[in-house]
Scaffold this motif. Structure first.
Motif, short mmCIF file in Angstrom:
data_model
loop_
_atom_site.label_atom_id
_atom_site.label_comp_id
_atom_site.label_asym_id
_atom_site.label_seq_id
_atom_site.Cartn_x
_atom_site.Cartn_y
_atom_site.Cartn_z
N VAL A 238 -9.65 -8.63 -2.03
CA VAL A 238 -10.32 -9.92 -2.22
C VAL A 238 -11.80 -9.81 -1.89
O VAL A 238 -12.65 -10.34 -2.62
N ARG B 52 -14.84 -10.50 -4.53
CA ARG B 52 -15.93 -11.45 -4.29
C ARG B 52 -17.30 -10.78 -4.44
O ARG B 52 -18.26 -11.42 -4.85
N ARG C 98 -17.84 -10.80 -8.18
CA ARG C 98 -17.36 -12.07 -8.71
C ARG C 98 -17.87 -12.34 -10.13
O ARG C 98 -17.12 -12.77 -11.01
N TYR D 106 -9.03 -14.85 -8.96
CA TYR D 106 -9.15 -13.48 -8.45
C TYR D 106 -9.86 -13.42 -7.10
O TYR D 106 -9.63 -12.49 -6.32
N THR D 107 -10.72 -14.38 -6.82
CA THR D 107 -11.52 -14.33 -5.59
C THR D 107 -10.99 -15.28 -4.51
O THR D 107 -11.60 -15.39 -3.45
N ASP E 154 -8.35 -16.78 -1.55
CA ASP E 154 -7.58 -16.19 -0.46
C ASP E 154 -6.20 -15.79 -0.97
O ASP E 154 -5.62 -16.46 -1.82
N LYS E 155 -5.66 -14.69 -0.43
CA LYS E 155 -4.37 -14.17 -0.87
C LYS E 155 -3.37 -14.17 0.29
O LYS E 155 -3.73 -13.96 1.44
N GLU F 119 -2.67 -9.42 2.28
CA GLU F 119 -3.94 -8.69 2.28
C GLU F 119 -3.68 -7.24 1.93
O GLU F 119 -2.76 -6.60 2.46
#
Length: 292
Positions: free
Chosen positions: A135, A139, A142, A153-154, A156-157, A160
């Motif tokens: 991530v 970013r 981006r 895509y950018t 929070d996931k 990690e």
């Protein structure tokens, strides 16, 4: 537990319609089709709900992807109770969308048992500390992503992932078909073996097939690439926690006939091999047509 991780935990828990049928929702990850790892984890979750009383744990599942799913329609999971034995239970799951089967899974569960033990050694690689996450890298680049998926895509996931020596997906160069990455859930999870298995099933579909493109200086981020998982298998060897760092060691020993074959080994930080993964997928390149 972060909000995004809580959302994933809830997503991977289909709702019971009857004793053998379950309904699941979908999530848009910015891919061309529904993410296969989500459907695998929901299928495993559905099978787990049909097990008899006892201390059952998933030890393997084998999946075929038959059709691309959509992110706009719900899923139904039909479970066939193939066998209930003293040591092993077997289930078959069919994931349906709009009346069509998009995935089939055979999964097996086992009661705890002692036995002979040996394992492959853990690769000697750098630990997760100081490695930027996927991530964070997204970013940094981006503006390179298409506007329609940039925010996805950018964002929070829930899991990690930190890749050692990551590929520049916009300008890849040739490298050996191996990849090492660390992964961990974004928050503390309960002591629920089934939940940790479902989350690893979900995460195991990331980063695998792209490894087969390393020797060919191609990536999924390039125009003209067509990629899709065809089948996927996971074997669970030892207990593990998804809220602790796990090393995912991936290699691709073969590509040919428009397919790439990849293998994965998952280790905890104590060096224990906790799971193995295998996948074959479609990897086609078509030269983009020039616009007149």
């Amino acid at each position: 537990m972060s909000d995004v991780l809580q959302g994933l935990v809830e997503l991977l828990e289909p709702t019971e319609i009857n004793e053998n049928t379950f309904r699941g929702e979908t999530q848009d990850l910015g891919f061309k089709a529904l993410f296969g790892g989500q459907v695998m984890a929901q299928s495993l979750s559905s099978a787990l709900k049909t097990l008899p009383e006892g201390d059952w744990h998933a030890h393997s599942f084998h999946v075929y992807f038959m059709l691309a799913g959509t992110v706009t329609d719900h899923l139904e999971f039909e479970v066939d109770r193939l066998r209930d034995g003293r040591s092993f239970c077997t289930r078959q799951v069919k994931a349906m969308q709009n009346g069509r089967a998009i995935l089939t899974m055979i999964c097996s569960f086992q009661q705890p048992e002692e036995g002979f033990e040996h394992q492959a050694p853990m690769p000697e690689v750098k630990g997760p500390e100081g490695i930027p996450s996927q991530v964070e890298l997204a970013r940094m680049f981006r503006d390179y992503f298409p506007e329609k998926v940039r925010d996805i895509y950018t964002a929070d996931k829930p899991i990690e992932m930190r890749v050692l020596d990551p590929v520049n997906i916009f300008a890849p160069t040739k490298k050996d078909p191996v990849k090492f990455l660390w992964l961990k859930a974004d928050g503390t999870l309960p002591d629920d073996t089934d939940l940790h298995a479902k989350l690893l099933a979900y995460a195991s579909d990331f980063n695998l097939l792209p490894t087969s493109l390393h020797p060919h200086a191609r990536s999924y981020g390039q125009k003209g690439m067509q990629m899709a998982s065809l089948d996927h298998s996971v074997w669970f060897h030892r207990p593990f926690r998804m809220d602790e760092w796990l090393l995912y060691a991936i290699d691709s020993p073969n590509a040919g006939s428009g397919r790439g074959f990849c293998r994965g080994q998952v280790f905890n930080q104590k060096g224990e091999l906790v799971a193995s993964v295998a996948q074959e997928g479609l990897i086609r390149y078509r030269e983009p047509e020039e616009k007149s």
